[in-house]
Each structure stands twice: as structure tokens, then as C-alpha cells.
Design a protein around this motif. Structure first.
Motif, short mmCIF file in Angstrom:
data_model
loop_
_atom_site.label_atom_id
_atom_site.label_comp_id
_atom_site.label_asym_id
_atom_site.label_seq_id
_atom_site.Cartn_x
_atom_site.Cartn_y
_atom_site.Cartn_z
N THR A 269 0.83 -1.20 0.00
CA THR A 269 0.00 0.00 0.00
C THR A 269 0.87 1.25 0.00
O THR A 269 0.62 2.20 -0.77
N ALA A 270 1.89 1.27 0.85
CA ALA A 270 2.75 2.44 0.92
C ALA A 270 3.49 2.67 -0.39
O ALA A 270 3.61 3.81 -0.87
N LEU A 271 3.99 1.61 -1.00
CA LEU A 271 4.71 1.75 -2.27
C LEU A 271 3.80 2.27 -3.38
O LEU A 271 4.24 2.97 -4.29
N ALA A 272 2.53 1.93 -3.29
CA ALA A 272 1.58 2.38 -4.31
C ALA A 272 1.14 3.82 -4.11
O ALA A 272 0.51 4.41 -5.01
N HIS A 273 1.50 4.42 -2.97
CA HIS A 273 0.99 5.77 -2.66
C HIS A 273 2.09 6.75 -2.26
O HIS A 273 1.81 7.72 -1.56
N GLY A 274 3.31 6.50 -2.70
CA GLY A 274 4.34 7.52 -2.53
C GLY A 274 5.63 7.07 -1.91
O GLY A 274 6.63 7.80 -1.99
N ALA A 275 5.68 5.91 -1.28
CA ALA A 275 6.93 5.42 -0.72
C ALA A 275 7.78 4.81 -1.82
O ALA A 275 7.25 4.23 -2.79
N ALA A 276 9.10 4.93 -1.67
CA ALA A 276 10.03 4.36 -2.65
C ALA A 276 10.90 3.27 -2.05
O ALA A 276 11.47 2.46 -2.79
N TRP A 277 11.01 3.26 -0.73
CA TRP A 277 11.86 2.32 -0.02
C TRP A 277 11.06 1.61 1.06
O TRP A 277 10.01 2.08 1.49
N LEU A 278 11.61 0.47 1.52
CA LEU A 278 11.07 -0.24 2.67
C LEU A 278 12.17 -0.36 3.71
O LEU A 278 13.35 -0.49 3.37
N GLY A 279 11.79 -0.31 4.99
CA GLY A 279 12.75 -0.44 6.07
C GLY A 279 12.27 -1.43 7.11
O GLY A 279 11.08 -1.47 7.44
N VAL A 280 13.20 -2.23 7.61
CA VAL A 280 12.91 -3.21 8.66
C VAL A 280 14.12 -3.25 9.60
O VAL A 280 15.16 -2.67 9.31
N THR A 281 13.98 -3.95 10.71
CA THR A 281 15.13 -4.13 11.59
C THR A 281 15.97 -5.31 11.12
O THR A 281 17.08 -5.13 10.62
N SER A 282 15.46 -6.52 11.20
CA SER A 282 16.29 -7.70 10.98
C SER A 282 16.33 -8.12 9.52
O SER A 282 15.44 -7.81 8.72
N LEU A 283 17.37 -8.88 9.20
CA LEU A 283 17.45 -9.48 7.86
C LEU A 283 16.30 -10.46 7.64
O LEU A 283 15.82 -10.59 6.51
N ALA A 284 15.88 -11.15 8.69
CA ALA A 284 14.75 -12.08 8.54
C ALA A 284 13.51 -11.35 8.04
O ALA A 284 12.79 -11.85 7.17
#
Length: 372
Positions: A57-72
Motif C-alpha cells: 500500500t505504501a509503495l503504491a501511494h508515494g513510498a520508494a523504499w522499505l525499512g525493517v530491523t532484521s534481515l529475517a
């Protein structure tokens, strides 16, 4: 004696409904507020809202990146078919950085030991050097920053990795007037100058998260990281966002009791008058904080009803007064507040905590649905 009513209608379990339209609206607001790229932070299963659904949803409405803590968490997004750039920023030195390189996951590097581990993972790693700007937790301490930058530059010149970002975090951004914010910005600016002096030219520079994006334009660089704000939480209390969660639970038992009837463990509440008690199959194992015992409310039959007695592991009791409640009716535990139901902000006050803890704490026994 109390009268117990049998259920005349089918009873379903507690449900957590995610409003992806709210996530979309919040994302658009933050995309408009930042001059650079917007990173949608979907750690902790998207703040309890479903990482993949929130990410899409975020990528479809203006976000370009994703962020998380762990590699998992990052690899789980890849397994869901998400191909957008992803950054993971909290990993042990012995994490599987080879898998990160193979999955095209950027990693944060907060120490020289982490940098060495990443350089051993194979050619092609993309790293964001992480500077501690005043919180004394993750990120390289300022005294070690120069050495980290020099080592990273040598590894970059050797073709072992590419430094694509520098990141930090502000610990007091929810209070724009706190002097720690100016100190954090200055520390970040000094860190950027140090990185440039070693020959590094990272195109991505990110310091601001949700609160700073809303209140502190001086902290905005080429990217911002927003997580809580996407799901309707504003730690600064300055901006009206759209809450995205609604938690409901069915009434599984009803009894009419006399004055003097005690409820639950420890008999902490006693009815002062004849009243109707409604039982909900939801407790602290499902994420309702035990600290809300006797304080929290739900919406039942269009009015607020208080929890009485202690929150148990699997159940709570609600004082419905003289309402003619029947088993199978649905109580709204929290929602957006548009219909008089409590909000997660109210639950946070009742629990003496923050909304983040409320939304990320809902347990796996509660079924989830998402709609837009």
C-alpha cells in the motif's frame, strides 16, 4: 444468584481489521511532507498491521523504499514478491550478510566489526553507515565514526562494497522544542562532513522518522523513514492522521448479577448495584495490557462500557449496566474513534504506555483481515 444467558446467535472470535485506505492516506501525507525519498518502515509486522500489505500500500501511494530491523524481516518481504529497495538496520555481527547481498537487501553498518563481516559476504554489498547521534544505543559512537568511515572508504575503493547511505536517529523528536534535537542534527551534520572528508559520497542521508518529518524540517535530508505515521500514530501529537486498526470481540457470555457480586482474580471489583456483565474472549495473551484493568472501556451497543475486575490471560469482563446484551453481539475494543469507540491512543493512556506498544502487541490468536 446470577442468571446466565445462552448464546442465540453464532459466535466468532476476536478480529483485527486493517484499513489499508487509511495507510494509503497517511502515506500520501508523508510523501508530500518530505523533499526526498520516503522509506516505509514495516518492522514488527508492519507495526502489527501486516508487513506485506502495508508495504504494498505504501509503495503504491508515494513510498520508494522499505525499512525493517532484521534481515529475517527483509528476506520475508522478498519472499512475498516485493522488489523495492529494502534496508535492514539491526543485526548481529554474525548475521547472514551473504543472503542479504543475494537478495539485494541494503544493510546498516554500526561498527567496524559489522563492516568486516559485510566485506566477507561477497562483492556487491550496499551499506548505510549508522551514526549514533545521541541515543547511546544502535549506531557507531562519534569517537569511532572517523575510523569506520575510513575503513568503509578503503573497502569501497577495493570494490568490496558500496556506501550508499548515512543514517542516524533523533531520540526526542516527539518534542520539537527539546534541545537534544538540535544536538542530534549537529552530530549528524558533523558525521556527514567526516564521511565526505574520507572520500565517501553517499547519495542517501536519512535522520528523520515520523515525528521529525512532521515537526522538524531541518532534520530532513534525501530520505525519511516513516513507520508509526503510516498506520496513523503521530508521536508528536501535532498532526491528524488516520488510524488503521479496529479490534473487535464477540460477547461469549452474559449474566445478570446482584449488588455485592465480585468479579475476577483477587475480587478487585464488586458490583455496587444489580448489573449485567458481558464476557469477551480477549485477554493479556492477546495484547490487552493487564495494567488497563478497571480503567479501559469498549464500545458495546453504542455506548462505552468499562472493563471490571482484572484483565485475565484469555478474557475480560465488561460492565454493561442495564443493557440487554446477548451473546454473539460484538464489542469494539478500539478503532478510529469515528463511532464513539475507544482509540489506541486511549488504550495507551489506560496502560501508561505508547500507541506503538498497543498496536504491535495484539497476539497471534486474533484473526486478521485487511481491506481497502
Amino acid at each position: 444468584m446470577s442468571a446466565v444467558l445462552a448464546a442465540p446467535v453464532p459466535v466468532v472470535g476476536p478480529r483485527l481489521a486493517v484499513d489499508l485506505d487509511a495507510v494509503a492516506a497517511n502515506t500520501r501525507l508523508f510523501a508530500d511532507r518530505t523533499p526526498g525519498a520516503l522509506m516505509a518502515v514495516v518492522k514488527a509486522d508492519g507495526f502489527g498491521h501486516g508487513a506485506a500489505a502495508v508495504a504494498r500500500t505504501a509503495l503504491a501511494h508515494g513510498a520508494a523504499w522499505l525499512g525493517v530491523t532484521s534481515l529475517a524481516e527483509a528476506l520475508a518481504l522478498r519472499a512475498e514478491g516485493l522488489t523495492a529497495p529494502v534496508l535492514s538496520w539491526l543485526n548481529p555481527v554474525d548475521a547472514d550478510y551473504t543472503a542479504a547481498v543475494g537478495a539485494r537487501v541494503d544493510v546498516a553498518v554500526p561498527s567496524r566489526a559489522h563492516l568486516e563481516a559485510v566485506t566477507r559476504a561477497g562483492i556487491g554489498a550496499r551499506v548505510h553507515l549508522h551514526l549514533d547521534t545521541g541515543m547511546a544505543r544502535d549506531g557507531a559512537p562519534p569517537a569511532e565514526w572517523g575510523a569506520l568511515c575510513r575503513d568503509a572508504r578503503r573497502a569501497e575503493r577495493a570494490g568490496l562494497l558500496r556506501v550508499v547511505g548515512v543514517m542516524g536517529h533523533l531520540g526526542c523528536a516527539d518534542d520539537p522544542a527539546d534541545p537534544a534535537n538540535a544536538a542530534g542534527r549537529a552530530a549528524f551534520d558533523h558525521g556527514l562532513a567526516t564521511a565526505r572528508a574520507t572520500g565517501l559520497r553517499p547519495p542517501l542521508r536519512h535522520l528523520a522518522a515520523t515525528a521529525a518529518t512532521l515537526t522538524d524540517p531541518a532534520s530532513l535530508h534525501t530520505m525519511t523513514r516513516v513507520g508509526a505515521g503510516l498506520v496513523g500514530i503521530d508521536p508528536s501529537g501535532t498532526t491528524r492522521l488516520h488510524p488503521a486498526l479496529t479490534l473487535t470481540a464477540p460477547v461469549v457470555g452474559v449474566r445478570r448479577v446482584a449488588a455485592g457480586t465480585a468479579v475476577g482474580y483477587g475480587r478487585t471489583w464488586t458490583a455496587s448495584r444489580p448489573t449485567t456483565l458481558a464476557l469477551l474472549p480477549l485477554g493479556y495473551a492477546d495484547g490487552l495490557p493487564r495494567a488497563t484493568s478497571g480503567r479501559a472501556e469498549v464500545l458495546l451497543r453504542g455506548r462505552r462500557c468499562r472493563l471490571v475486575g482484572r484483565v485475565s490471560m484469555d478474557q475480560v469482563v465488561v460492565d454493561a449496566g442495564d443493557e440487554r446484551v446477548r451473546p454473539g453481539e460484538v464489542a469494539t475494543v478500539f478503532g478510529a474513534g469515528r463511532h464513539g469507540e475507544p482509540t489506541t491512543a486511549e488504550w495507551a493512556v489506560w496502560a501508561d504506555t505508547i500507541e506503538h506498544e498497543i498496536v504491535t502487541g495484539i497476539g497471534a490468536r486474533v484473526s486478521r483481515t485487511a481491506s481497502s
